[in-house]
Enzyme design. Structure first.
Site, mmCIF file in Angstrom:
data_model
loop_
_atom_site.group_PDB
_atom_site.id
_atom_site.type_symbol
_atom_site.label_atom_id
_atom_site.label_comp_id
_atom_site.label_asym_id
_atom_site.label_seq_id
_atom_site.Cartn_x
_atom_site.Cartn_y
_atom_site.Cartn_z
ATOM 1 C CG HIS A 366 -1.741 -1.364 1.107
ATOM 2 N ND1 HIS A 366 -1.966 -2.136 2.198
ATOM 3 C CD2 HIS A 366 -2.241 -2.030 0.050
ATOM 4 C CE1 HIS A 366 -2.594 -3.234 1.824
ATOM 5 N NE2 HIS A 366 -2.768 -3.192 0.536
ATOM 6 N NE ARG A 473 -6.301 1.489 -11.364
ATOM 7 C CZ ARG A 473 -5.439 2.044 -12.238
ATOM 8 N NH1 ARG A 473 -4.914 3.224 -11.999
ATOM 9 N NH2 ARG A 473 -5.109 1.404 -13.337
ATOM 10 N NE ARG A 509 -11.646 0.117 -11.365
ATOM 11 C CZ ARG A 509 -10.420 -0.240 -11.743
ATOM 12 N NH1 ARG A 509 -10.165 -0.486 -13.026
ATOM 13 N NH2 ARG A 509 -9.451 -0.324 -10.864
ATOM 14 C CG ASP A 632 -7.389 -6.565 -15.546
ATOM 15 O OD1 ASP A 632 -6.613 -7.482 -15.209
ATOM 16 O OD2 ASP A 632 -7.821 -5.706 -14.745
ATOM 17 N NE ARG A 642 -2.720 -5.694 -14.230
ATOM 18 C CZ ARG A 642 -3.698 -4.840 -13.964
ATOM 19 N NH1 ARG A 642 -4.956 -5.147 -14.240
ATOM 20 N NH2 ARG A 642 -3.442 -3.679 -13.453
ATOM 21 C CB CYS A 679 -8.944 4.269 -18.133
ATOM 22 S SG CYS A 679 -9.733 2.721 -17.662
HETATM 23 C C1 PEP Z 1 -7.072 -1.983 -16.584
HETATM 24 O O1 PEP Z 1 -7.204 -3.158 -16.302
HETATM 25 O O2 PEP Z 1 -6.600 -1.573 -17.660
HETATM 26 C C2 PEP Z 1 -7.427 -0.940 -15.612
HETATM 27 C C3 PEP Z 1 -7.414 0.327 -15.933
HETATM 28 O O3 PEP Z 1 -7.748 -1.339 -14.371
HETATM 29 P P1 PEP Z 1 -6.690 -1.799 -13.265
HETATM 30 O O4 PEP Z 1 -5.318 -1.479 -13.776
HETATM 31 O O5 PEP Z 1 -7.055 -1.041 -12.035
HETATM 32 O O6 PEP Z 1 -6.970 -3.252 -13.178
HETATM 33 MG MG MG Z 2 -8.448 -3.779 -14.662
#
Ligand code: PEP
Ligand code: MG
Length: 752
Positions: A366, A473, A509, A632, A642, A679
């Site tokens: 964190h 987020r 989100r 994702d 990832r 995003c």
């Molecule tokens: C994504 O998955 O591209 C995204 C913006 O969400 P996070 O990185 O928070 O999973």
């Molecule tokens: Mg994501």
């Protein structure tokens, strides 16, 4: 000797010798004579480590004086070398029969049978060896071993203070004044230069020898009691000051603070004549020496906890129990800690913190999330860094290469100064473009938004000229707290985000938990494939109370204003509809309780699971907007984890299949008039962002630091020419279109 009175008397006499106005060597000679007499030993010798890792006889009582400054043993050689190497005492009734025994004829040590050697330690490092020998075959008693170790500690302090030897003659490795470089893992990129500040400042023990043992004993007991109470209080704290791993560390401290063995060692050290502070340092020295020898990571970790605890105890004894957060900080502070909770970092004046270095940490810890929000370079996983750093050292944090430079040479500093100056120039260019709209050469307007997740992100909006927050987020706030945030706190938080945005759009989100995003206060799930597991919308649809709780807070915060909210990891339209129904139910509740509703509520979805791309007509008929999560999406599209560095460059976003998929999405959405943003991290990289514009994207949301570079690219781009150029690329079978796109940028003079 009488084991308890002996060392005390000895220490008192040593102190007297130190105050005499005589040459350093004479002092050392007097001290060995004194120790020999006090310990009823025929021999007492001091060996000190010289540059080149050789232990040299610096003074002796009992051996041939002509051997002084002549007899040398490599570290690890002979019994003396063995004590030095392993940093632990050797108590040998029959030294000549020990496998390490090495005969040095010039010393004339033939007649001596028994030997007790103890390391002269400072900060866990061996400075030398102190040894006593006797003709008779004898095993020295435990209290004698303890006493000689205490004497060795006092000797160590005398050596480093320069009162006994010329410091130029002893091993330089002992001094923390040479450049030191280490490679860790960068959890937040960027470069910083500044001065070291220890998050938990060290206390320098000034007084080693006790005047009154009973008083020191009482002081130690008081310190330990205070330490325990402080740890208990921190663990019981109701606020967000601790979370996640910090809590685990505290739990370990609590256990160790009650460890009888540790407390007994502290008491023994005080009984042998040391002050309470010196006793803590003495025991800490042994712990550190053991830690340095230890290869088992679990045991090392445990010893580490004891080391930290000793630091805390020292700070309690010195009445300085706080962290450095409220001390006067240099304007260019680089913080050093073993680990740190997010709230602890937030406790510092952010205008002064330039970088953070941790011995531990992980990308999902964190404190890393907070560092990224504050845009502070952070490098973690640098083992042993706290042993190397001194407060106020010069430090360079290179979060781009994951390198740390401690006490860098002049040349290294100059090279980085140059690098930083260039960066500052670039920053100035970006700052100058802050208010300039992002419009391509052929008049296409591109909306550049920023990603955020904490209140500390908000000032970046003004600094970068972002047109709004394309992705907020919400899970970050849940992750950095140590308990579920209360409704009231959430309403306050979301209201301040909307206030901070000052009328600019914010897309919230809903909770995207699970996978690598874990709550410190939730039970771990132990899933085989967490990325494909019970996470994000899947979790919140199964626990609708949680989602409704969050939606309730959002609706309350947005009263009278626009509210844009979206759901993460939606995999099918039916799922989206279920989530949307929950919003409607909460909206009904708002009407029922006559709460002022938001002016307008738009409900959208992330598109980050490929399946949703095969339901576009139905999706576009139900969602008010779409936000493509390329992070994702990439993982599920290519079936590539990832977070796995081995696969990091295996597949490319800028490849025919991925770009074709994105084109399908943007074309369909445009045809339906549904707004689309992208995003994921992709949006923040100028070349990738350029490709997205070529596909037809006109709204991108990215990390605040990317807005400047992306805007610079947009301003130099002719979008029409790029789209025409890209039209031919989709059908290719290349692994990547990166080079082709780079060439396009180059030929068009676009800064990427
Ligand atoms: C994504 O998955 O591209 C995204 C913006 O969400 P996070 O990185 O928070 O999973
Ligand atoms: Mg994501």
């Amino acid at each position: 000797m009488t084991a308890t009175a002996g060392p005390r008397l000895l220490l008192k006499r040593m102190r007297e010798i130190m105050s005499e106005r005589i040459a350093a060597q004479s002092r050392l000679d007097k001290i060995v004579t004194l120790i020999a007499a006090n310990m009823v030993a025929e021999v007492c010798s001091v060996y000190l480590l010289r540059p080149g890792r050789q232990l040299e006889l610096f003074a002796t009582e009992g051996l041939n004086k002509t051997a002084v400054h002549k007899t040398r043993l490599k570290i690890g050689e002979g019994i003396i070398g063995d004590v030095g190497l392993n940093a632990r005492p050797l108590n040998l009734p029959d030294a000549p029969s020990h496998p390490s025994f090495m005969y040095k004829p010039e010393t004339g040590e033939d007649p001596y049978q028994s030997m007790l050697g103890v390391p002269i330690l400072r900060g866990g490092r061996t400075l030398g060896v102190l040894a006593v020998q006797n003709r008779t075959h004898r095993l020295y008693g435990e209290e004698e071993v303890e006493a000689l170790q205490t004497v060795a500690m006092v000797l160590a302090e005398m050596v480093v203070s320069g009162q006994l030897v010329d410091l130029a003659e002893v091993d330089e490795g002992l001094k923390r004044d040479r450049p030191w470089r280490a490679h860790g893992t960068a959890f937040c990129e960027g470069i910083a230069m500044g001065r070291a500040v220890l998050h938990e400042p060290r206390v320098k023990v000034e007084k080693l020898i006790a005047d009154d043992i009973a008083e020191e004993r009482a002081k130690l007991d008081r310190g330990v009691a205070e330490l325990r109470a402080a740890i208990d209080a921190m663990l019981a704290a109701e606020d967000d000051v601790i979370a996640g791993e910090t809590r685990d560390v505290l739990e370990a401290y609590r256990m160790f603070a009650n460890d009888r063995g540790w407390l007994q060692r502290l008491r023994d050290a005080v009984n042998s004549g040391l002050t309470a502070e010196a006793a803590v340092e003495r025991v800490q020295n042994d712990t550190r020496a053991r830690m340095m020898r230890q290869t088992d990571s679990l045991i090392r970790e445990r010893l580490h906890d004891f080391d930290d605890l000793a630091n805390r105890l020292l700070r309690h004894l010195a009445g300085k129990a706080d962290t450095a957060a409220h001390e006067a900080l240099p304007a260019d502070t680089i913080l050093f800690a073993r680990s740190m909770g997010p709230a602890e970092l937030l406790d510092y004046d952010r205008t002064k913190i330039r970088g953070v270095i941790l011995e531990e940490g992980s990308p999902t810890s964190h404190v890393s999330i907070v560092a990224r929000a504050l845009d502070i370079p952070l490098i973690g996983r640098i083992d042993g860094v706290l042993d190397q750093v001194e407060a106020n050292d010069w430090v360079i944090v290179d979060g781009d290469t994951s390198d740390l430079h401690l006490r860098p040479t002049h040349d290294v500093r100059e090279a980085y100064r140059h690098k930083l100056a260039l960066r500052a120039q670039r920053q100035a260019t970006f700052a100058a473009m802050r208010t300039r709209p992002a419009i391509t050469k052929d008049g296409e307007v591109v909306r550049l938004l920023m990603n955020a997740g904490l209140i500390v992100d908000l000032p970046h909006m003004e600094e970068t000229g972002a047109e709004g927050i394309g992705l907020f987020r919400t899970e970050l706030q849940f992750m950095i707290a140590h308990e579920m945030p209360r409704l009231k706190n959430l309403i306050e938080l979301y209201s301040s985000v909307l206030d901070g945005a000052n009328g600019k759009p914010v897309v919230f989100r809903t909770l995207d938990l699970g996978g690598d995003k874990v709550l410190p206060y939730a039970r771990p799930l132990n899933e085989e494939n967490p990325a494909l597991g019970w996470r994000a919308i899947r979790m919140t649809l199964d626990r609708p109370a949680l989602l409704r709780y969050q939606i309730r807070a959002l609706l309350a915060a947005a009263k009278g204003r626009d509210l844009d909210l979206m759901f993460p990891l939606v995999a099918e339209v039916a799922e989206f509809k279920l989530a949307r129904d929950l919003v409607n139910r909460e909206l009904d509740r708002v009407a029922r309780i006559k709460q002022r509703p938001p002016r307008k509520v738009r409900v959208g979805t992330m598109l980050e699971v490929p399946s949703l791309g095969f339901q576009l007509p139905a999706l576009l008929a139900t969602a008010d907007f779409i936000s493509v999560g390329s992070n994702d999406l990439m993982q599920f599209f290519f079936a590539v984890d990832r977070g796995n560095p081995r696969l990091g460059s295996r597949y490319d976003l800028l490849s025919p299949p991925m770009l074709s998929f994105l084109k399908t999405v943007i074309d369909a959405a445009k045809a339906r008039g549904v707004p689309v943003t992208l995003c994921g991290e992709m949006a923040g990289r100028p070349l990738e962002a350029m490709a997205l514009i070529g596909l037809g994207f006109r709204s991108l949301s990215m990390a605040p630091a990317s807005i400047g570079p992306v805007k610079q690219m947009v301003i130099g781009l002719n979008a029409g020419r790029l789209s025409a150029f890209m039209a031919d690329l989709f059908g290719r079978s290349d692994h990547s279109l990166r080079d082709a796109l780079r060439q396009f940028a180059h030929s068009e003079n676009i800064t990427i």
